[in-house]
Enzyme design. Structure first.
Site, PDB file in Angstrom:
ATOM      1  N   SER A 170       5.618  -5.261  20.361  1.00 47.93           N
ATOM      2  CA  SER A 170       5.655  -3.969  21.491  1.00 47.93           C
ATOM      3  C   SER A 170       4.482  -3.382  20.976  1.00 47.93           C
ATOM      4  O   SER A 170       4.371  -2.974  22.467  1.00 47.93           O
ATOM      5  CB  SER A 170       7.367  -3.509  21.275  1.00 47.93           C
ATOM      6  N   ARG A 176       1.238 -15.681  19.189  1.00 51.39           N
ATOM      7  CA  ARG A 176       1.730 -16.622  17.715  1.00 51.39           C
ATOM      8  C   ARG A 176       2.654 -18.243  18.631  1.00 51.39           C
ATOM      9  O   ARG A 176       2.292 -18.993  18.297  1.00 51.39           O
ATOM     10  CB  ARG A 176       2.488 -16.473  16.891  1.00 51.39           C
ATOM     11  N   LYS A 230      -0.049   0.782  10.766  1.00 48.56           N
ATOM     12  CA  LYS A 230      -0.077   1.999   9.572  1.00 48.56           C
ATOM     13  C   LYS A 230       0.742   1.785   8.403  1.00 48.56           C
ATOM     14  O   LYS A 230       1.712   1.490   8.733  1.00 48.56           O
ATOM     15  CB  LYS A 230       0.829   3.317  10.606  1.00 48.56           C
ATOM     16  N   LYS A 284       3.652   9.138   7.034  1.00 53.37           N
ATOM     17  CA  LYS A 284       4.346   9.701   7.420  1.00 53.37           C
ATOM     18  C   LYS A 284       5.701   8.370   8.016  1.00 53.37           C
ATOM     19  O   LYS A 284       6.616   9.085   8.331  1.00 53.37           O
ATOM     20  CB  LYS A 284       4.089  10.483   9.396  1.00 53.37           C
ATOM     21  N   ASP A 311       1.721  12.650  14.893  1.00 51.66           N
ATOM     22  CA  ASP A 311       2.652  11.632  13.891  1.00 51.66           C
ATOM     23  C   ASP A 311       3.991  11.882  13.073  1.00 51.66           C
ATOM     24  O   ASP A 311       5.020  11.148  13.750  1.00 51.66           O
ATOM     25  CB  ASP A 311       1.982  10.695  13.482  1.00 51.66           C
ATOM     26  N   THR A 317       7.679  10.803  14.393  1.00 54.94           N
ATOM     27  CA  THR A 317       8.282   9.598  14.132  1.00 54.94           C
ATOM     28  C   THR A 317       9.620  10.344  13.336  1.00 54.94           C
ATOM     29  O   THR A 317      10.610   9.338  12.656  1.00 54.94           O
ATOM     30  CB  THR A 317       7.685   9.110  12.674  1.00 54.94           C
ATOM     31  N   SER A 346      12.405   6.274  16.586  1.00 52.53           N
ATOM     32  CA  SER A 346      11.431   5.907  15.433  1.00 52.53           C
ATOM     33  C   SER A 346      12.230   4.661  14.904  1.00 52.53           C
ATOM     34  O   SER A 346      13.368   4.975  13.977  1.00 52.53           O
ATOM     35  CB  SER A 346      11.250   7.252  14.836  1.00 52.53           C
ATOM     36  N   ARG A 347      11.070   3.592  14.064  1.00 45.78           N
ATOM     37  CA  ARG A 347      12.096   2.463  13.583  1.00 45.78           C
ATOM     38  C   ARG A 347      11.922   3.268  11.499  1.00 45.78           C
ATOM     39  O   ARG A 347      13.345   2.330  11.802  1.00 45.78           O
ATOM     40  CB  ARG A 347      10.912   1.219  13.449  1.00 45.78           C
ATOM     41  N   GLU A 389       7.172   0.018   8.457  1.00 45.89           N
ATOM     42  CA  GLU A 389       6.062  -0.646   7.686  1.00 45.89           C
ATOM     43  C   GLU A 389       6.132   0.753   6.784  1.00 45.89           C
ATOM     44  O   GLU A 389       5.768   0.238   5.664  1.00 45.89           O
ATOM     45  CB  GLU A 389       4.696   0.303   8.613  1.00 45.89           C
TER      46      GLU A 389
END
Length: 335
Positions: A11, A32, A106, A191, A244, A248, A254-255, A281
């Site tokens: 994304s 890929r 990140k 973060k 940030d 986040t 936010s993941r 991450e």
């Protein structure tokens, strides 16, 4: 006209490629999977990660890294942080001799504790002035809808930073240059760890006071680590630091916050991983961040409890008690 290739059709990679293309940069996406590449070329859409988003017709995609990099001024890397080393080792043979390598990642590499720009320099054999970083409060679902946002372009070479700034400038996407690559990367990586903590607290049903505490104390952790590594402290008050962090930690988009919320609700790590489509991450980088902090004798208690919850089986309630029962230290102004 400058040209760019973006490696990674997730994304964020797809959205940044869209930004580059709309800004007038000749842009290619490398992917890929042929099915995703074909959809981008034929339907101008990435149905896997951004269904319904119309991509610029000038944006093309390929599965061939050599074709993708041919004549590129900017080689943008948007792969999961922990896969960077192996991927770049496979691609470096195709790098144009004067291309600038741009990190959208990140994270901090596991095992080496290296920042992404350090991994790029080491693997690609390029000097730091040929590596740039883009970071800031850039929640992809909002950017994909072309909502106004800003970011930081960091590079030790100010002219390179200005060139990249121009290549992605749009009326709704503004970038600021900063020579402090260390601070910008640390802000973006750490973060995510703090957002996991905020998410866990929210999943437990804790309120806004706790969120505010974790965010401000988290910013203090980021700044302490940055000071130990030579970062400019002003960076952490800007978009790549506080900006940030706020986005986040606060947004349901936010993941990392969402991942933490699921842990706070009582799901196991395996269960959360199973329902998480994209990379959070902070989950993999938190151990590296903590190891980096210990190497430099920097105290990061929030990061410690995040590692405990995510990797060591610590219960969220126990983590909260550990944080609140720590012996206070004399810190001025509560920062």
């Amino acid at each position: 006209m400058s040209s760019a290739v973006v490696f990674g059709t997730g994304s964020w990679g797809t959205t940044f490629a869209m930004i580059l293309a709309e800004a007038g940069t000749r842009t290619t996406l490398w992917g890929r999977r042929a099915s995703v590449v074909d959809a981008i070329n034929e339907r101008h859409e990435n149905p896997e990660y951004l269904p319904g988003l119309r991509l610029p017709e000038s944006l093309r995609a390929t599965t061939d890294p050599a074709e993708a990099m041919e004549g590129a001024d900017f080689v943008v890397l948007a792969v999961p942080a922990q896969t960077l080393r192996d991927n770049l080792a496979a691609w470096k043979q195709y790098l144009p001799p004067d291309a600038v390598l741009v990190s959208l990642m990140k994270g901090v590499e596991r095992g080496t504790c290296k920042r992404m720009s350090e991994v790029i320099c080491e693997v690609a054999g390029v000097p730091p002035e040929r590596v740039a970083v883009v970071s800031g409060p850039n929640l992809v679902p909002e950017l994909a809808q072309r909502q106004p946002a800003a970011a930081v372009v960091a590079c030790s070479d100010e002219e390179v930073a200005r060139r990249l700034q121009e290549a992605c400038h749009l009326p709704w996407f503004r970038t600021y240059t900063n020579p402090d690559v260390v601070g910008v990367e640390l802000g973006g990586a750490v973060k995510n760890v703090i957002a996991l903590a905020v998410g866990v607290a929210a999943g437990m049903g804790l309120g806004d006071n706790v969120t505010a505490m974790l965010m401000t104390r988290g910013l203090a952790e980021i700044a302490r680590l940055g000071a130990a590594l030579g970062a400019d402290q002003h960076t952490f008050a800007g978009l790549a630091g506080m900006g940030d962090l706020v986005a986040t930690c606060s947004s349901p988009l936010s993941r990392n916050r969402t991942f933490g919320e699921n842990l706070g609700r009582g799901m196991t790590l395996a269960e959360v991983v199973a329902v998480t489509k994209q990379t959070a991450e902070g989950v993999k980088s938190c151990e590296s961040v903590l190891e980096l902090a210990r190497k430099h004798d920097v105290e990061m208690p929030i990061t410690e409890v995040v590692v405990g919850v995510v990797h060591d089986g610590m219960a969220p309630g126990e983590a909260a008690m550990l944080l609140m029962s720590r012996t206070p230290k004399p810190e001025r102004y509560g920062v």
